[in-house]
Structures are given as C-alpha cells and as structure tokens.
Design an enzyme around this catalytic site. Structure first.
Site, PDB file in Angstrom:
ATOM      1  N   CYS A 102      17.547  -2.358   3.260  1.00 33.68           N
ATOM      2  CA  CYS A 102      17.377  -2.715   1.854  1.00 33.68           C
ATOM      3  C   CYS A 102      18.502  -2.097   1.036  1.00 33.68           C
ATOM      4  CB  CYS A 102      16.033  -2.234   1.353  1.00 33.68           C
ATOM      5  SG  CYS A 102      15.758  -0.504   1.681  1.00 33.68           S
ATOM      6  N   GLU A 149       7.694  -1.752  -2.490  1.00 37.94           N
ATOM      7  CA  GLU A 149       9.136  -1.492  -2.435  1.00 37.94           C
ATOM      8  C   GLU A 149       9.761  -2.754  -1.876  1.00 37.94           C
ATOM      9  OE1 GLU A 149       9.958   2.237  -2.181  1.00 37.94           O
ATOM     10  OE2 GLU A 149       7.937   2.974  -1.807  1.00 37.94           O
TER      11      GLU A 149
HETATM   12  P1  NAP Z   1       8.551  -9.247   4.676  1.00 38.32           P
HETATM   13  O1  NAP Z   1       8.808 -10.513   5.355  1.00 38.32           O
HETATM   14  O2  NAP Z   1       8.259  -9.246   3.234  1.00 38.32           O
HETATM   15  O3  NAP Z   1       7.373  -8.533   5.480  1.00 38.32           O
HETATM   16  C1  NAP Z   1       6.938  -7.214   5.184  1.00 38.32           C
HETATM   17  C2  NAP Z   1       5.515  -7.037   5.666  1.00 38.32           C
HETATM   18  O4  NAP Z   1       4.651  -7.892   4.910  1.00 38.32           O
HETATM   19  C3  NAP Z   1       5.309  -7.419   7.126  1.00 38.32           C
HETATM   20  O5  NAP Z   1       4.380  -6.519   7.696  1.00 38.32           O
HETATM   21  C4  NAP Z   1       4.727  -8.807   7.004  1.00 38.32           C
HETATM   22  O6  NAP Z   1       3.979  -9.194   8.131  1.00 38.32           O
HETATM   23  C5  NAP Z   1       3.849  -8.642   5.799  1.00 38.32           C
HETATM   24  N1  NAP Z   1       3.434  -9.887   5.129  1.00 38.32           N
HETATM   25  C6  NAP Z   1       4.042 -11.092   5.142  1.00 38.32           C
HETATM   26  N2  NAP Z   1       3.343 -11.957   4.378  1.00 38.32           N
HETATM   27  C7  NAP Z   1       2.280 -11.289   3.870  1.00 38.32           C
HETATM   28  C8  NAP Z   1       1.184 -11.647   3.016  1.00 38.32           C
HETATM   29  N3  NAP Z   1       1.053 -12.862   2.507  1.00 38.32           N
HETATM   30  N4  NAP Z   1       0.278 -10.701   2.707  1.00 38.32           N
HETATM   31  C9  NAP Z   1       0.406  -9.438   3.185  1.00 38.32           C
HETATM   32  N5  NAP Z   1       1.396  -9.064   4.021  1.00 38.32           N
HETATM   33  C10 NAP Z   1       2.334  -9.973   4.352  1.00 38.32           C
HETATM   34  O7  NAP Z   1       9.790  -8.244   4.881  1.00 38.32           O
HETATM   35  P2  NAP Z   1      10.525  -7.913   6.234  1.00 38.32           P
HETATM   36  O8  NAP Z   1      11.246  -9.116   6.690  1.00 38.32           O
HETATM   37  O9  NAP Z   1       9.580  -7.259   7.189  1.00 38.32           O
HETATM   38  O10 NAP Z   1      11.516  -6.763   5.751  1.00 38.32           O
HETATM   39  C11 NAP Z   1      12.723  -7.012   5.103  1.00 38.32           C
HETATM   40  C12 NAP Z   1      12.599  -6.850   3.598  1.00 38.32           C
HETATM   41  O11 NAP Z   1      12.124  -5.553   3.294  1.00 38.32           O
HETATM   42  C13 NAP Z   1      13.926  -6.956   2.856  1.00 38.32           C
HETATM   43  O12 NAP Z   1      13.736  -7.720   1.693  1.00 38.32           O
HETATM   44  C14 NAP Z   1      14.253  -5.505   2.502  1.00 38.32           C
HETATM   45  O13 NAP Z   1      15.097  -5.355   1.391  1.00 38.32           O
HETATM   46  C15 NAP Z   1      12.901  -4.971   2.245  1.00 38.32           C
HETATM   47  N6  NAP Z   1      12.870  -3.508   2.355  1.00 38.32           N
HETATM   48  C16 NAP Z   1      12.767  -2.761   1.217  1.00 38.32           C
HETATM   49  C17 NAP Z   1      12.774  -1.376   1.286  1.00 38.32           C
HETATM   50  C18 NAP Z   1      12.663  -0.516   0.056  1.00 38.32           C
HETATM   51  O14 NAP Z   1      12.474   0.676   0.189  1.00 38.32           O
HETATM   52  N7  NAP Z   1      12.776  -1.058  -1.148  1.00 38.32           N
HETATM   53  C19 NAP Z   1      12.890  -0.753   2.531  1.00 38.32           C
HETATM   54  C20 NAP Z   1      12.990  -1.547   3.669  1.00 38.32           C
HETATM   55  C21 NAP Z   1      12.972  -2.921   3.575  1.00 38.32           C
HETATM   56  P3  NAP Z   1       4.610 -10.179   9.251  1.00 38.32           P
HETATM   57  O15 NAP Z   1       5.736  -9.406   9.869  1.00 38.32           O
HETATM   58  O16 NAP Z   1       3.477 -10.420  10.153  1.00 38.32           O
HETATM   59  O17 NAP Z   1       5.089 -11.386   8.513  1.00 38.32           O
END
Ligand code: NAP
Ligand code: MG
Length: 515
Positions: A320, A286
C-alpha cells in the site's frame, strides 16, 4: 520486568549461516506443502468439503495447502464461541493478555525462518521481504503488549468532594478481522492481536490467497496459551462470508485492511442497523494508496533514484506504501528518469525461492491480468522506459515497468495498480510537484528528496499523507517509529504501531461512587 520495546533486527542473508538456515527452512516447509487446514471455532477443529486452494505464485501448479471454507452456520457458531469467550477474556487483567502476546512473539522469533519460508511459497515474497514481514509481526505483538500494560492503568480524573471518581477502558465485544494478503503475517497479526490484547474476541477471516500463513499463526497463538474462542479461524470468500460477518447483528466492530473498493463497501454495510443489533458498529479501515516520491533540483539524484526503484518494486510493487508516481521537477527530470531506468533494468525477476531474485511473482491470475491491462494502456499512451512484458512462464511474473512523462490526471497517474508499474511525472517546479503529489484521492505515504530546509518544512505540513519521509524511500515503516496509516481514501485515519492504536478497540467507562 519487561525491557523497553525495540524493533526486531532484520536478517542479513549475505551471512552464509543465515543463508543455510533459510535453505533448510525452505526444505522443511516444502516437505509440508499440500496439507489441509480446518476451521477453528471455540478451539474445535471443523472440516468443510468446500475448500480454498492456496498455491505458489512462482509455480502455479504447486499447492501450498488447502483450507476449509466457513459457511454461514460456522460464522454463527464462531460468533457464539467468541461471545462466550468474551465474558472471561474481557475481564482478565490487561497484563495477562499482554503476556500471551509476549509469549507468542518469543515463539514466532524461534520459528522465524519457517514462517519466512512459508511466505516465500505462499505470497511470492523474496527472502528479505518475507523476513521483513515476520519481523513486523513480532514488533506488533511486542509493541501492543506494552501499550496494553500502559492502558490497563486507570484514566486520570479528579475526585469531586464526597465522591470517588474513576474512569477506565473496557473492550468493545466481538469483532470481525479482515486482513489483506500482501502482508500475510504482519498485518493479520497486528490487527488481530491489537484487538484481542485490548480484551476483545474475534473472528479472523484471512485473505483468500494466503490462508495457510494465517492457519499457522492461529496455531502459534494456541501454542502460546491463548484461550479457546478468543480467535476463531473462519476463512472463506470475502464477498460471501465477509459480508455475512460484517452484517451480523452480534458483530461489534470490524477491523479491515485492503482495497478502497471493499473498505467503502464494508463501511457502508456495517453502518446499516440490523434487527437485534444493540450498537453502532465501529469500522477501522486501512485502504489503498497512490504514493508519490517528489524530487527537486537540489536533491541527491542517485539517492532519489535508488529510493524510487526500491519503493516501486519491492515485493513487486504490491505494498500500500509502494511508490507508483515519481514526480520530478523539469530541470532534473531527464537525469532522474535515466537513473531510474538503468537501475530498474538491473533487477532480476525470478522465483521467490531463489535468493538471487530481486523481484518475484505477483499474487494471482487476476492481479496479473489487471496489472498487464495497465501496462498495455501505458504502452499506447506513454514512453516505455523499462519492462512492459510478462517476465516468465509458470508463475505470475511481470517485468518491473517504468513509463515516462505520464499525465498525472490519467488512469496511470490516479489509480492504484498494485503491481510493478511506476509512472514518472514531469513537474514544472517544486510548487507544481507538490500540487501533483496531493492531487489524488489517496493520502497514504509520500517522500521528498530535497536539500532545501524551507521546502522540507513546507512539505512537512502541506504534503497531505499519513506517512511522510524525507530523503529516504517511502516504504518500510517500522512499528513504534513510524505510526502507520493514511488520510482521505487511504482509510479511517487510524495509526497502527502507535500509542493510539489500541484505543480504537476500547471504550471508556466512568464510575462515580458517593462516599
Ligand atoms: P481486498 O481485495 O480489498 O481484500 C481485503 C480483504 O477483504 C480480504 O480478506 C478479502 O477476502 C476481504 N473481502 C473482500 N470482499 C469483502 C466483502 N464484501 N466483505 C468483507 N470482506 C471482504 O484487498 P487485497 O487485494 O487483499 O489487498 C490489497 C489492498 O490492500 C490494496 O488496495 C492495498 O493498498 C491495501 N492495503 C492497505 C494497507 C494500509 O495499511 N492502508 C496495507 C496493506 C494493504 P478475499 O481475499 O476472500 O476476497
Ligand atoms: Mg483482492
């Protein structure tokens, strides 16, 4: 007997009793700040020197807690523990697994104010936003428990003559659960418990800004009777330990919620076959949004402005589903822009702990920098209608910011900023507005304010988003009422809080016996 599912009622903080209880919870949690939380692997605690420091984004020198970082060896051990637990957990009746969730939901309901208070400190959520997140976590568990009870029944098949034919669902195996920080409990809880109630066992890697809420939740699951090894707690850097988990040959599926960039990377990386891997990994991702609220000339303009401001600046625009584009038809654009400007200027920015703050801090220094970069860009190119500055020192505070007459095809009109920045876009007419709304690579949420039936019906099918709302804000999806998840670059088209969700973590087996 279990009552039908009903969503949790939100706390009214105007009630002095509730305010007092929240004040007490904040004091209780404050007294516990700074604690250390170990890894949990097969029920065993494990310490590592290498640690994440989680801090309060409202007061950046305040440590919320420290959490051990998992090393590759820990991930290997966690996968072994999860695989061992899978042998029994996958065979336990669905009802049994569902009851663990119902118990955890009851436990969380009892500790509601404490979890909310922790989110205020760790994620910078205002009181009602924190309460909304905890309520949604309870809803996910109540809802998925009931869905599992439904799915535990055999699938409908016919018997061929002389045969007994049946089909049923079985779980997939060991999964990697990778949530974001912005709904540090609701999403983490939903994607973890959805997978385990279906009979899978998991490695949970929380987002690095909010690992303490995650550690509390893992403890709550243990207290609710979840057997050791079903959920293994392995915090660490996404790019390092996340990659190691996703690429591991013994991981069967990945459930991720986060950015488009990381989601696409995981999808690609998980698709690569590794030596010794027996399956094609399933990825549920997502991702982001560039959500729009469209307003036409027949709309209630005050209601529209209210919906826009609340969708744009709730939790500092870090949802999001947040409205980051308000697309208004030319004949009422100036009126709506003025109403949005006035309402935005009334929002008080301040400490998340303070109940009078409508807008708290953004999550961390890199988010602050990225958002302020977009604000600077906007100031060079567009009319600044509100905000435009850092709000206060000591925390990551940014004023709610509105730009007028933004070009829909510019960076501000296309990229997910994930902060309190709203672009107002002028459309020639309704056709043009709908085209602009659909003109990004995302498709998560959207809203239309109009009183014309023909337009609402057209938008129902042509406004291409997973979650479409009419004459209301575009945030605040409720489990069971609004199955949630987006189209296009917003993800893999899955829907949380829906009857279809658990099937993403199951596969159907058919058995035919010759009689
Ligand atoms: P993110 O930077 O993509 O991180 C999400 C998760 O992925 C974190 O646990 C992060 O760990 C981990 N991660 C980072 N790099 C990775 C890799 N190479 N391999 C595996 N895991 C990895 O997102 P965020 O900043 O936490 O959240 C914001 C984003 O989430 C926004 O784009 C928002 O739109 C989206 N979102 C979408 C929904 C939906 O339902 N569609 C809901 C909520 C949020 P670290 O924290 O350790 O980097
Ligand atoms: Mg991030």
């Amino acid at each position: 007997m279990i009552d039908p599912y009903r969503p949790e009622t939100l706390i009214d903080f105007k009630d002095p009793k509730n305010r007092a209880e929240m004040e007490r919870a904040l004091e209780t949690v404050h007294a516990q700040l700074g604690k250390h939380y170990p890894l949990v692997i097969g029920g065993e605690r494990r310490e590592r020197e290498d640690r994440i420091r989680s801090y309060n984004p409202s007061r950046i020198d305040e440590t919320v807690g420290t959490v051990s970082k998992a090393q590759p060896q820990d991930v290997d051990d966690a996968i072994k523990a999860a695989a061992a637990a899978f042998r029994t957990w996958s065979r336990v009746p669905g009802d049994f697994r569902a009851r663990v969730l119902l118990k955890a939901a009851a436990e969380l309901r009892r500790q509601k104010f404490l979890f909310s208070a922790l989110e205020v400190f760790e994620a910078g959520k205002t009181w009602p936003e924190a309460d909304g997140d905890v309520a949604e976590a309870i809803d996910f568990m109540e809802y998925y428990a009931r869905q599992m009870m439904r799915l535990a029944a055999p699938v409908e098949t016919i018997n061929l003559p002389g045969e007994e034919d049946e089909a049923f669902y079985i779980p997939l195996g060991v999964g990697a659960i990778i949530p974001p920080w912005n709904f540090p409990l609701a999403i983490l809880c939903g994607i973890t418990t959805g997978a385990i109630v279906a009979g899978n066992t998991v490695l949970l890697k929380p987002a690095s800004p909010t690992p303490v809420v995650a550690a509390w939740f893992v403890r709550l699951l243990e207290e609710s009777g979840l057997p050791a090894g079903v959920v293994n707690f392995v915090p660490g850097d996404g790019s390092r330990i996340g990659d190691y988990m996703v690429g591991h040959p013994l991981i069967r599926f990945v459930s991720f919620t986060g950015s488009r960039e990381v989601g696409l990377h995981i999808n690609e990386f998980a698709a690569k076959h590794q030596k010794g891997q027996l399956w094609v990994k399933r990825v549920v991702a997502e991702m982001g949004g560039k959500d729009a609220i469209v307003v036409d000339e027949t709309a209630d303009l005050d209601a529209a402005a209210e919906g826009i401001v609340s969708s744009a600046f709730g939790f500092q625009g870090q949802k999001c589903s947040a409205c980051s584009r308000a697309i208004v038809v030319d004949s009422v654009y100036d009126d709506v822009a003025k109403k949005v400007q006035e309402r935005t200027k009334q929002l008080t920015v301040g400490l998340a702990m303070d109940p009078s703050s409508a807008v708290g801090p953004v999550i961390d220094a890199s988010a602050e920098q990225k958002i302020l970069g977009f604000v600077d860009l906007g100031k060079k190119q567009y009319k600044l209608l509100a905000g435009g500055e850092k709000a206060a020192e000591g925390g990551h505070f940014i004023q709610p910011t509105v730009f007028g007459d933004v070009d829909p095809n510019s960076a501000l009109g296309q990229e997910e900023i994930f902060g309190p920045v709203l672009s107002m876009i002028r459309a020639k007419d309704f056709d043009d507005a709908l085209q602009i709304a659909n003109g990004t690579e995302y498709g998560l949420t959207g809203s239309l304010y109009s009183t014309r039936r023909d337009r609402l019906e057209r938008a129902r099918y042509e406004f291409h988003v997973g979650n479409l709302y009419f004459n209301r804000k575009c945030t605040g999806a409720v489990v069971g009422a609004h199955p949630f998840g987006g189209f296009n670059m917003s993800g893999t088209d899955s829907k949380t809080g829906s009857p279809d969700y658990l099937l993403l973590f199951m596969q159907m087996k058919a058995v035919a016996e010759k009689l």
